[in-house]
Design an enzyme around this catalytic site. Structure first.
Site, PDB file in Angstrom:
ATOM      1  N   SER A  89       0.845  -1.193   0.000  1.00 21.66           N
ATOM      2  CA  SER A  89       0.000   0.000   0.000  1.00 21.66           C
ATOM      3  C   SER A  89       0.886   1.251   0.000  1.00 21.66           C
ATOM      4  O   SER A  89       1.815   1.328  -0.812  1.00 21.66           O
ATOM      5  CB  SER A  89      -0.929  -0.056   1.215  1.00 21.66           C
ATOM      6  OG  SER A  89      -2.072   0.714   1.002  1.00 21.66           O
ATOM      7  N   ASP A 148      -8.354  -5.687  -5.910  1.00 25.35           N
ATOM      8  CA  ASP A 148      -7.969  -4.564  -5.064  1.00 25.35           C
ATOM      9  C   ASP A 148      -8.203  -3.231  -5.775  1.00 25.35           C
ATOM     10  O   ASP A 148      -7.609  -2.994  -6.830  1.00 25.35           O
ATOM     11  CB  ASP A 148      -6.480  -4.698  -4.702  1.00 25.35           C
ATOM     12  CG  ASP A 148      -5.989  -3.564  -3.819  1.00 25.35           C
ATOM     13  OD1 ASP A 148      -6.839  -2.883  -3.191  1.00 25.35           O
ATOM     14  OD2 ASP A 148      -4.765  -3.359  -3.748  1.00 25.35           O
ATOM     15  N   HIS A 184      -6.118  -6.593  -1.379  1.00 26.08           N
ATOM     16  CA  HIS A 184      -5.032  -5.667  -1.057  1.00 26.08           C
ATOM     17  C   HIS A 184      -3.826  -6.413  -0.474  1.00 26.08           C
ATOM     18  O   HIS A 184      -3.926  -7.062   0.556  1.00 26.08           O
ATOM     19  CB  HIS A 184      -5.566  -4.636  -0.057  1.00 26.08           C
ATOM     20  CG  HIS A 184      -4.790  -3.348  -0.025  1.00 26.08           C
ATOM     21  ND1 HIS A 184      -4.325  -2.733  -1.151  1.00 26.08           N
ATOM     22  CD2 HIS A 184      -4.406  -2.565   1.010  1.00 26.08           C
ATOM     23  CE1 HIS A 184      -3.704  -1.616  -0.813  1.00 26.08           C
ATOM     24  NE2 HIS A 184      -3.727  -1.491   0.489  1.00 26.08           N
TER      25      HIS A 184
END
Length: 442
Positions: free
Chosen positions: A128, A380, A405
């Site tokens: 991320s 995601d 994710h």
């Protein structure tokens, strides 16, 4: 703890602070074995450490030392202690550039203080925002890190590099694929809420139907309810994992399929439809069955530093997002930079600089860099801003169609889909190449 300058880039501010980092060296080969360096992101480092099982799984195979570095202003690494968030003066040093400099200084510190680590090849790993940092770490400090694994890193969610609506259309697709009538039910829920929230009785009905801890008083509150619901659908898309997990909230396997079991009939009356929507969000917030009421101020785990991230979004992390209600299941909302700017000025007294990240890290023009693997999950929403095609033979994209994710950074699990097993095998293969290459350069 490692001690850093609060400001790496100026000479006037000579203050220092302590940064927390975690080390696991039980599998490390003392004679310059590799170091896997987790570039901490917006939260408590122990939580990321516990949710990055992939690094623990490969430590033995690579004879690697694991280092998890906490990002400044998060967890316990607060440059000004309790004052860190008091005003924009104290927040001034919360930037990705300062964080990368912290990481570079930490690597240097570890190499000089740990016996046998002087020539250890270092590989940056992150997911991320942490994945963005891992990629940028390799770009900006190629002499410090030999390569980077950037998982679910939306390095292109800036400026006009990607369309602002893709993110929400991916969320919508996840729901569309998970049950008939599901995304349509959610699309129809917004007007149902609008109609009910136009009367006091309707607001009362919504408050009790959604078991809200604090009742809705007016249209502003109804708008908060809608954004809380939107955020819930987005979070479900991010954590749509193939097994029971506890990342943002404790959830069953393939949670969107479970949620969609409540949302089969989009043609229901407003009240029946919204009772179903409550059942669906209650699965996300109350899977354990312990919540007596639902709190709209809480959408994710307490381990994430919402406040710090909001400041970053108000300064350099400006990621345009929009919805149209046609290609997605959300209420139409254009990207409004001016509104963001005003809100940021009201909150912190700062204004965002939307093009700075592009100037700093190159936007799409990054082909001069090397040794970065960008992995993205097809489920995601953040893959919208990710690198999803190879740029050169050493700036590589790995797609995981059944992954949400950064699924690839999680521990191995018997229920892992084949696509993530293959992705991890490929990632390990690249890491071994980088380690070998770094060895030969000494």
């Amino acid at each position: 703890m490692c001690t850093y300058k609060i400001d790496h880039f100026g000479f006037d501010e000579n203050l220092t602070f302590q940064q927390r980092y975690l080390v696991a060296d039980q599998h490390w080969k003392k004679d310059n074995g590799p170091i896997l360096f987790y570039t901490g992101n917006e939260g408590d480092i122990t939580w990321f450490c516990n949710n990055t099982g992939f690094m623990w799984d490969v430590a033995e195979e690579l004879n690697a030392m694991l280092v998890f570095a906490e990002h400044r202003y998060y967890g316990e690494s607060l440059p000004f202690g309790n004052e860190s968030f008091s005003d924009s003066k104290h927040l001034n040093y919360l930037t990705s550039e300062q964080a990368l400099a912290d990481f570079a200084v930490l690597v240097e510190y570890l190499k000089t203080t740990i016996a046998g680590a002087r020539y250890s090849p270092v590989i940056a790993i992150g997911g991320s925002y942490g994945g963005m940092l891992a990629a940028w770490f390799r770009m900006k400090y190629p002499h410090v890190v030999a390569g980077a694994l950037a998982a679910s890193a939306p390095i292109w969610q800036f400026g006009d590099l990607v369309p602002c609506g893709t993110y929400f259309s991916i969320v919508t697709n996840d729901f569309k694929k998970s049950g008939t009538g599901c995304s349509e039910s959610i699309r129809n829920s917004w007007n149902a809420i609008n109609r009910l929230s136009s009367t006091d009785a309707g607001l009362q009905w919504l408050s009790s139907t959604f078991h809200l801890c604090s009742p809705l008083k007016n249209l502003q509150d109804a708008a908060i309810l809608k954004s809380w619901l939107s955020e819930t659908w987005v979070n479900l898309a991010m954590v749509n994992y193939p097994y029971k997990a506890d990342f943002l909230q404790p959830l069953p396997a393939w949670p969107i399929q479970e949620v969609c079991k409540f949302l089969k009939d989009p043609s229901l009356s407003d009240k029946l439809l919204l009772q179903n929507v409550f059942q669906a969000v209650n699965l996300y917030y109350n899977y354990s069955g312990e919540a007596s009421c639902l709190d709209m101020s809480e959408t994710a785990t307490k381990n994430l530093g919402q406040l710090g991230w909001y400041y970053q979004a108000c300064t350099e992390m400006v990621m345009p997002m929009c919805t149209d209600g046609v290609n997605d299941m959300f209420e139409p909302q254009k990207w409004d930079f001016d509104a963001l700017s005003e809100e940021c000025y009201r909150l912190w007294g700062v204004r965002p600089r939307p093009s700075w990240i592009l100037s700093m890290y190159g936007g799409k023009n990054i082909s001069s860099h090397s040794n970065i693997v960008f992995s993205n999950g097809g489920l995601d929403p953040w893959s919208a801003g990710g690198v999803t095609q190879n740029i050169t033979d050493s700036l590589v994209s790995i797609m995981i169609p059944d992954g949400a994710h950064h699924l690839d950074l999680r521990s191995r699990n018997p229920l892992d889909p084949k696509s993530v097993q293959q992705a991890r095998a490929l990632e390990i293969c690249y890491m071994k190449q980088w380690i070998e290459k770094a060895r030969h350069s000494h």
